[in-house]
Write a protein that holds these residues in place. Structure first.
Motif, PDB file in Angstrom:
ATOM      1  N   VAL A  90      88.042  53.712 -12.113  1.00 11.86           N
ATOM      2  CA  VAL A  90      86.676  52.762 -11.574  1.00 11.86           C
ATOM      3  C   VAL A  90      86.220  51.002 -12.333  1.00 11.86           C
ATOM      4  CG1 VAL A  90      84.465  53.061 -11.961  1.00 11.86           C
ATOM      5  CG2 VAL A  90      85.838  54.936 -11.267  1.00 11.86           C
ATOM      6  N   ASP A  91      87.063  51.383 -13.683  1.00  9.19           N
ATOM      7  CA  ASP A  91      87.095  50.047 -14.258  1.00  9.19           C
ATOM      8  C   ASP A  91      87.886  48.909 -13.547  1.00  9.19           C
ATOM      9  OD1 ASP A  91      85.121  50.963 -16.616  1.00  9.19           O
ATOM     10  OD2 ASP A  91      86.715  51.360 -17.835  1.00  9.19           O
ATOM     11  N   ARG A  92      88.580  49.449 -12.958  1.00 12.83           N
ATOM     12  CA  ARG A  92      90.449  48.157 -12.186  1.00 12.83           C
ATOM     13  C   ARG A  92      89.175  47.922 -10.738  1.00 12.83           C
ATOM     14  NH1 ARG A  92      95.969  48.688 -12.317  1.00 12.83           N
ATOM     15  NH2 ARG A  92      95.991  47.012 -14.004  1.00 12.83           N
ATOM     16  N   ILE A  93      88.261  49.765 -10.595  1.00 12.32           N
ATOM     17  CA  ILE A  93      88.381  48.599  -8.964  1.00 12.32           C
ATOM     18  C   ILE A  93      86.101  47.886  -8.967  1.00 12.32           C
ATOM     19  CG2 ILE A  93      86.348  49.759  -6.997  1.00 12.32           C
ATOM     20  CD1 ILE A  93      88.403  52.103  -7.845  1.00 12.32           C
ATOM     21  N   VAL A  94      85.992  48.203 -10.059  1.00 14.04           N
ATOM     22  CA  VAL A  94      85.009  46.769 -10.368  1.00 14.04           C
ATOM     23  C   VAL A  94      85.241  45.881 -10.825  1.00 14.04           C
ATOM     24  CG1 VAL A  94      82.879  46.443 -11.973  1.00 14.04           C
ATOM     25  CG2 VAL A  94      83.150  49.358 -11.442  1.00 14.04           C
ATOM     26  N   ASP A  95      86.656  45.503 -11.541  1.00 11.24           N
ATOM     27  CA  ASP A  95      86.319  44.129 -12.111  1.00 11.24           C
ATOM     28  C   ASP A  95      87.466  43.656 -10.757  1.00 11.24           C
ATOM     29  OD1 ASP A  95      86.162  44.509 -15.048  1.00 11.24           O
ATOM     30  OD2 ASP A  95      88.393  45.548 -15.197  1.00 11.24           O
ATOM     31  N   LEU A  96      87.945  44.066  -9.833  1.00 15.78           N
ATOM     32  CA  LEU A  96      88.482  43.185  -8.915  1.00 15.78           C
ATOM     33  C   LEU A  96      87.447  43.253  -7.601  1.00 15.78           C
ATOM     34  CD1 LEU A  96      91.830  45.822  -8.157  1.00 15.78           C
ATOM     35  CD2 LEU A  96      91.558  43.492  -8.403  1.00 15.78           C
ATOM     36  N   ILE A  97      86.337  43.885  -7.516  1.00 16.69           N
ATOM     37  CA  ILE A  97      84.741  43.551  -6.716  1.00 16.69           C
ATOM     38  C   ILE A  97      84.606  42.519  -7.231  1.00 16.69           C
ATOM     39  CG2 ILE A  97      82.685  44.552  -6.159  1.00 16.69           C
ATOM     40  CD1 ILE A  97      83.673  47.075  -5.908  1.00 16.69           C
ATOM     41  N   ARG A  98      84.119  42.494  -8.434  1.00 15.83           N
ATOM     42  CA  ARG A  98      83.937  41.370  -9.057  1.00 15.83           C
ATOM     43  C   ARG A  98      85.092  39.929  -8.401  1.00 15.83           C
ATOM     44  NH1 ARG A  98      82.085  44.535 -14.186  1.00 15.83           N
ATOM     45  NH2 ARG A  98      79.730  45.248 -14.040  1.00 15.83           N
ATOM     46  N   GLY A  99      85.852  40.397  -9.243  1.00 11.45           N
ATOM     47  CA  GLY A  99      86.892  38.907  -9.223  1.00 11.45           C
ATOM     48  C   GLY A  99      86.776  39.130  -7.250  1.00 11.45           C
ATOM     49  N   ALA A 100      86.635  39.490  -6.441  1.00 10.55           N
ATOM     50  CA  ALA A 100      86.948  39.098  -5.376  1.00 10.55           C
ATOM     51  C   ALA A 100      85.706  38.532  -5.001  1.00 10.55           C
ATOM     52  CB  ALA A 100      86.818  39.870  -3.956  1.00 10.55           C
ATOM     53  N   MET A 101      83.924  39.041  -5.125  1.00 13.97           N
ATOM     54  CA  MET A 101      83.135  38.174  -5.140  1.00 13.97           C
ATOM     55  C   MET A 101      82.973  36.912  -6.252  1.00 13.97           C
ATOM     56  SD  MET A 101      80.605  41.273  -5.944  1.00 13.97           S
ATOM     57  CE  MET A 101      79.005  40.397  -5.651  1.00 13.97           C
ATOM     58  N   ARG A 102      84.118  36.279  -7.185  1.00 14.07           N
ATOM     59  CA  ARG A 102      83.340  35.184  -7.683  1.00 14.07           C
ATOM     60  C   ARG A 102      84.557  34.333  -6.170  1.00 14.07           C
ATOM     61  NH1 ARG A 102      85.191  37.450 -11.864  1.00 14.07           N
ATOM     62  NH2 ARG A 102      86.776  36.773 -11.623  1.00 14.07           N
ATOM     63  N   ASP A 103      85.462  35.242  -6.574  1.00 15.49           N
ATOM     64  CA  ASP A 103      86.625  33.728  -5.920  1.00 15.49           C
ATOM     65  C   ASP A 103      86.193  33.635  -4.009  1.00 15.49           C
ATOM     66  OD1 ASP A 103      88.255  33.870  -7.450  1.00 15.49           O
ATOM     67  OD2 ASP A 103      89.689  35.330  -6.644  1.00 15.49           O
ATOM     68  N   ALA A 104      84.903  34.572  -3.628  1.00 16.57           N
ATOM     69  CA  ALA A 104      84.573  34.370  -2.462  1.00 16.57           C
ATOM     70  C   ALA A 104      83.423  32.978  -2.494  1.00 16.57           C
ATOM     71  CB  ALA A 104      83.766  35.450  -1.568  1.00 16.57           C
ATOM     72  N   ARG A 105      82.761  33.322  -3.440  1.00 12.62           N
ATOM     73  CA  ARG A 105      81.509  32.539  -4.265  1.00 12.62           C
ATOM     74  C   ARG A 105      82.049  31.223  -4.085  1.00 12.62           C
ATOM     75  NH1 ARG A 105      80.072  36.560  -7.085  1.00 12.62           N
ATOM     76  NH2 ARG A 105      80.308  35.313  -9.609  1.00 12.62           N
ATOM     77  N   MET A 106      83.390  31.091  -4.979  1.00 12.64           N
ATOM     78  CA  MET A 106      84.216  29.670  -5.756  1.00 12.64           C
ATOM     79  C   MET A 106      85.034  28.526  -4.282  1.00 12.64           C
ATOM     80  SD  MET A 106      85.470  30.604  -8.985  1.00 12.64           S
ATOM     81  CE  MET A 106      85.949  28.812  -9.662  1.00 12.64           C
ATOM     82  N   GLU A 107      85.314  29.572  -3.550  1.00  7.56           N
ATOM     83  CA  GLU A 107      86.248  29.604  -2.450  1.00  7.56           C
ATOM     84  C   GLU A 107      85.801  29.215  -1.655  1.00  7.56           C
ATOM     85  OE1 GLU A 107      90.052  32.047  -2.301  1.00  7.56           O
ATOM     86  OE2 GLU A 107      89.988  31.377  -4.402  1.00  7.56           O
ATOM     87  N   ALA A 108      85.183  29.960  -0.956  1.00  2.00           N
ATOM     88  CA  ALA A 108      84.519  29.740   0.349  1.00  2.00           C
ATOM     89  C   ALA A 108      82.785  29.590   0.371  1.00  2.00           C
ATOM     90  CB  ALA A 108      84.050  31.120   1.434  1.00  2.00           C
ATOM     91  N   GLY A 109      82.161  29.308  -0.579  1.00  2.00           N
ATOM     92  CA  GLY A 109      81.006  28.554  -1.058  1.00  2.00           C
ATOM     93  C   GLY A 109      79.016  29.892  -0.946  1.00  2.00           C
ATOM     94  N   ILE A 110      80.274  30.971  -0.289  1.00  2.00           N
ATOM     95  CA  ILE A 110      79.659  32.291  -0.336  1.00  2.00           C
ATOM     96  C   ILE A 110      78.176  32.893  -1.425  1.00  2.00           C
ATOM     97  CG2 ILE A 110      78.842  34.520   0.053  1.00  2.00           C
ATOM     98  CD1 ILE A 110      81.776  33.932   0.964  1.00  2.00           C
TER      99      ILE A 110
END
Length: 330
Positions: free
Chosen positions: A47-67
């Motif tokens: 579960v902790d790994r899933i949460v980390d991956l979700i937060r990381g993907a959201m962070r990447d999407a904000r930085m790379e795609a301006g979401i």
């Protein structure tokens, strides 16, 4: 045209976790992240790994795609089952070792977004229907070959769940009533013959009986290191024994798929997972077995294809699960 909303799709498997950000109206997956599941370290670790991956993907999407943060409307989760979608609980996962585990709410509470849960194979089938190989059919069956064998049934654009969310567990159809023991405790399940670990186990048994092959040399004589991927590599190298193992795998899968075609009469069966790398060495004997076993009027009108989306299918389908369950779209 994308309306700006995005959904995080999570594909949880026995071997790996894939997470990506999916535009609400469809389109390429953004900020894809993956990691090994390592279920032996316990459910909290996963579960902790899933949460980390979700937060990381959201962070990447904000930085790379301006979401923008407010553009993330929710999380779609695909998990091995059986499960209870209403409560968001994973009831039993032989390949993860979980029982009555409240996965949806644990993820939702940790990330701070609403979430929906469905079977991972259901999600993959829905993904192929929405954005993959099945876009031109109304009814399809998805068969995922990995650590286990999963299945998803899409009827007129909706996943068919059955009365208690267990529909589509194609890996646990019996193809030999007195056959090999499956992880589920039953005997003769399709999964016990044609999943990745089962392919490796059958290959090892033949080697131990004296079958000549390149396989032992490929693992320095340590037969326990043989995987389905090793068998595939041996096929590419021209190993006849490995080819025979794959032919047997195709025969087992063809038997199961013929049963599905006779019962559901779908327009398409989409096969996904690492085993499909064998290509026509798998598909040709598989299709031949289906033609031998299924009613011709059903099999002649059903295309058997490999996934267009590959590892993205579960992520895209999980996002589609959230979209359908929360907004009723598609």
């Amino acid at each position: 045209m994308n309306d700006g909303r995005h959904i995080v799709g999570v594909d949880l498997g026995g071997t790996s976790i894939n997470v990506g950000v999916v535009p609400y109206d469809g389109g390429p997956v953004l900020a894809m992240r993956s990691a090994p599941t390592e279920a032996d370290k316990g459910p909290k670790y996963v579960v902790d790994r899933i949460v980390d991956l979700i937060r990381g993907a959201m962070r990447d999407a904000r930085m790379e795609a301006g979401i923008q943060e407010e553009a993330f409307v929710g999380i779609g989760l695909g998990s091995p089952g059986p499960l209870d979608r209403r409560t968001g609980t994973v009831i039993d996962t032989p390949n993860l070792g979980w029982r009555n585990f409240p996965l949806r709410d644990l993820i939702s509470n940790a990330v701070g977004l609403e979430a929906e849960l469905d079977n991972d194979a259901n999600a993959a089938a829905l993904g192929e229907w929405w954005q993959g190989a099945g876009q031109d059919v109304s009814t399809l069956v998805g068969v995922t070959l990995g650590t286990g064998i999963g299945g998803g049934i899409v009827l007129d654009g909706k996943v068919f769940h059955g009365i208690s969310d267990v529909a589509g567990e194609v890996g646990h159809m019996t193809i030999d009533s007195t056959g090999r023991r499956c992880n589920c405790g039953n005997y003769g399940c399709l999964e016990a013959y044609a999943s990745g670990p089962a392919i490796a186990a059958r290959a090892i048994e033949g080697l131990q009986s004296g079958e000549p092959s390149l396989l032992p040399s490929m693992v320095e004589g340590e037969l326990a290191r043989i995987t389905a991927e090793t068998v595939y590599e041996a096929i590419v190298a021209g190993d006849e024994y490995a080819k025979d193992v794959m032919k047997d795998t195709a025969r087992f899968l063809g038997t199961g798929i013929a049963n599905l075609i006779n019962i559901l009469n779908p327009g398409m069966v989409v096969i996904s997972g690492g085993v499909t790398r064998a290509g026509d060495r798998l598909l040709e004997p598989l299709r031949k077995e289906v033609r031998r076993r299924a009613f011709s009027h059903a099999s002649d009108n059903c295309r058997i294809v490999t996934s267009d989306l590959g590892s993205m299918a579960g992520v895209i389908g999980a996002a589609c699960v959230f979209r359908q369950e929360r907004f009723g779209d598609l």
